[in-house]
Design an enzyme around this catalytic site. Structure first.
Site, short mmCIF file in Angstrom:
data_model
loop_
_atom_site.label_atom_id
_atom_site.label_comp_id
_atom_site.label_asym_id
_atom_site.label_seq_id
_atom_site.Cartn_x
_atom_site.Cartn_y
_atom_site.Cartn_z
N HIS A 1 -11.16 10.15 6.78
CA HIS A 1 -10.93 8.72 6.99
C HIS A 1 -10.39 8.36 8.37
O HIS A 1 -10.85 7.42 8.99
CB HIS A 1 -9.95 8.23 5.92
N ARG B 1 -0.80 9.15 1.68
CA ARG B 1 -2.21 9.47 1.45
C ARG B 1 -2.49 10.96 1.37
O ARG B 1 -3.34 11.39 0.58
CB ARG B 1 -3.07 8.85 2.56
N ARG C 1 -1.01 9.17 8.87
CA ARG C 1 -0.90 7.74 9.15
C ARG C 1 -0.41 6.94 7.94
O ARG C 1 -0.92 7.11 6.84
CB ARG C 1 -2.25 7.19 9.61
N GLU D 1 0.85 -1.19 0.00
CA GLU D 1 0.00 0.00 0.00
C GLU D 1 0.88 1.23 0.00
O GLU D 1 2.11 1.14 0.11
CB GLU D 1 -0.96 -0.02 1.20
N HIS E 1 -8.95 9.90 3.07
CA HIS E 1 -8.64 8.80 2.15
C HIS E 1 -8.85 9.30 0.72
O HIS E 1 -9.86 9.93 0.43
CB HIS E 1 -9.54 7.60 2.43
#
Length: 507
Positions: A341, A280, A376, A111, A234
């Protein structure tokens, strides 16, 4: 009135892990489960250990994604204990059916911002599989479904013994709404595990229960709150006007999906060398920028190069949901938009989940361990919940005989019975959501934040006024907590004039 050893407010991976470990020690554990947890909605996976991986590499990725603001001690605890607890708690004890390769080895994906393929998954419903396994392990635990905590009970705020105000700030339980009346639950130790706060934004990937309840309760009790401006958006949720946003897992991009602008052209090369697998905050702002430049209300995610059968096996939940809405991942790009998110801030805690208030801990997304810094790293949230849930339980067990059992005399909850107009609640929620999205969203500036603070403060006064006299409902409790949480985010964003991670100010 109910007295117990441990009161856990919330039942995601953090709360469930703590409950299981504490019940093993023979303690009397009560868990409040108000509804869906963020953990159960997690699609992508949980961080593990990849081939040629190391604690040093994982720590480096966490620090890089967190823009240098990560707490080094928290990062160290996660990388040392995390994979071991996945093996022990999730694979060996709960027997979570993580996906495996043909040779029986665990299947790992990649990811954004990870340097290795190290993400364990169960199709595209990893959180759901984990929670089903953990709930099956919650034996000898009293679970109160549909119960909503109203406020924490503290010596300084609620004791009828006046001189208790001179004692250290201490939590002794909570007032809990059971749907009809209010229960008084005393606890020798209270643990907040209430999850996130995405519901205060117009677009969110979170369940409706993610209203910031635990943060608001802790703030009213006097606990230290920090880093609230760092709300992660997100990059990819399914865009269908008039419907709640549906998360399109980052694992799609980990498996090669491309982002396309309104003209169906790739654009991430303009923003980051890692393209779709950039952190992100970078990807979400890139999408936001492209939307502004083209006056588009959404962009596109394309994974049509993948075989239809493969997509259905790897992402059954996502492919099924998209098909229900008229989109076939295998044959066409799908419309996407960023959405609130994850909260990187929250109730400040140490490595054992202890807050600034005695006998009160916080674990999971409601807490701020400092692990995530300003942004994060993907799939570390479930692992953080597992690690801190376990760490809090171990620490409580090791020091159980040292704690105070003092419960003060307190006032019973006084119920009001004035009916409240449901349309008023809906309108207040919409005001919060639109204010936060438009003025405290992906891109912030001084004028927007000033307006947000003015509007939210006025609204809080209005909400507090009718809360005092209105008939109690879970929705009303949530609205009171939601406006408090929204204000804390806006205040944090106003005070922090420097862009960092997912807090981005253009002034």
């Amino acid at each position: 009135m109910r007295k117990c050893d441990i009161l856990i407010i919330g039942c995601g991976i953090a709360g469930a892990t703590a409950a299981i470990e504490l019940a093993k020690k023979g303690l009397d554990v009560v868990v409040l489960a108000a509804g869906d947890s963020n953990s159960a909605w997690a699609q992508g996976g949980i961080v593990y250990t990849g081939a040629d991986d190391s604690q040093t590499l994982l720590a480096g990725d966490i620090h890089a994604a967190g823009a240098g603001l990560c707490n080094p001690e928290a990062v160290d605890q996660l990388v040392r204990q995390g994979p071991k607890l996945v093996d022990k708690v999730l694979i060996e004890e709960a027997m979570i059916p993580f996906d495996r390769n043909g040779d029986g080895s665990l299947s790992l994906t990649e990811e954004g911002a990870h340097s290795k393929r190290r993400i364990l998954h169960h199709k595209d419903q990893t959180g759901k599989a984990i929670m089903q396994g953990l709930l099956a392990q919650m034996k000898n635990v009293e679970i109160r479904n549909g119960s909503t905590a109203i406020d924490l009970i503290t010596l300084s705020h609620h004791s009828k013994k006046m001189t208790d105000i001179y004692l250290p700030s201490t939590c002794v339980g909570a007032y809990v709404f059971n749907g009809q009346s209010v229960d008084l639950i005393f606890a020798r130790e209270t643990i907040l595990a209430t999850g996130g706060l995405g519901e205060v934004f117009l677009h969110t990937s979170n369940p409706q229960e993610a209203r910031g309840d635990g943060i608001a309760m802790a703030y009213r009790a006097g606990a230290r709150i920090m880093n609230m401006e760092y709300v992660q958006f997100h990059p990819t949720t399914l865009y269908i006007p008039g419907e709640r946003r549906f998360l399109l897992s980052e694992a799609l991009r980990g498996e090669g999906a491309h982002l396309l602008n309104a003209r169906f052209q790739p654009f991430m090369h303009k923003y980051h060398e890692r393209l779709e697998l950039a952190p992100r905050d970078v990807v979400a702002r890139a999408i936001f920028t492209e939307m502004l430049q083209s006056s588009a209300d959404h962009l596109w995610l394309d994974i049509t190069f993948r075989d239809k059968k493969w997509l259905q096996e790897r992402f059954p939940g996502i492919t099924s949901h998209c098909l229900e809405k008229g989109f076939d991942l295998a044959t066409e790009p799908v419309p996407i938009v960023p959405a609130a998110h994850y909260s990187c801030g929250g109730v400040a805690v140490d490595l054992q989940g202890r807050t600034s208030i005695r006998r009160l801990r916080a674990i999971g997304e409601v807490s701020c361990t400092g692990l995530h810094g300003a942004n994060r790293l993907a799939s570390t949230s479930l692992l953080e919940g597992l690690v801190w849930g376990h760490a809090a339980a171990v620490d409580i067990g090791e020091h159980w005989n040292e704690r105070s059992d003092y419960f003060p005399p307190v006032e019973e909850w006084q119920m009001s019975h004035e009916k409240i107009d449901s349309a008023l609640l809906k309108q207040d929620w919409m005001t919060i959501k639109q204010t936060m999205w438009n003025y405290v969203g992906l891109v912030r500036d001084q004028d927007r934040l000033r307006r947000a603070l003015k509007m939210l403060r006025q609204l809080q006064w209005e909400i507090d006024s009718f809360y005092e006299k209105a008939e109690l409902t879970s929705d009303l409790i949530g609205l009171r907590n939601g406006i408090m949480t929204a204000l804390l985010i806006a205040q944090g964003a106003w005070r922090n004039r420097h862009s960092l991670g997912c807090h981005y100010r253009i002034s």
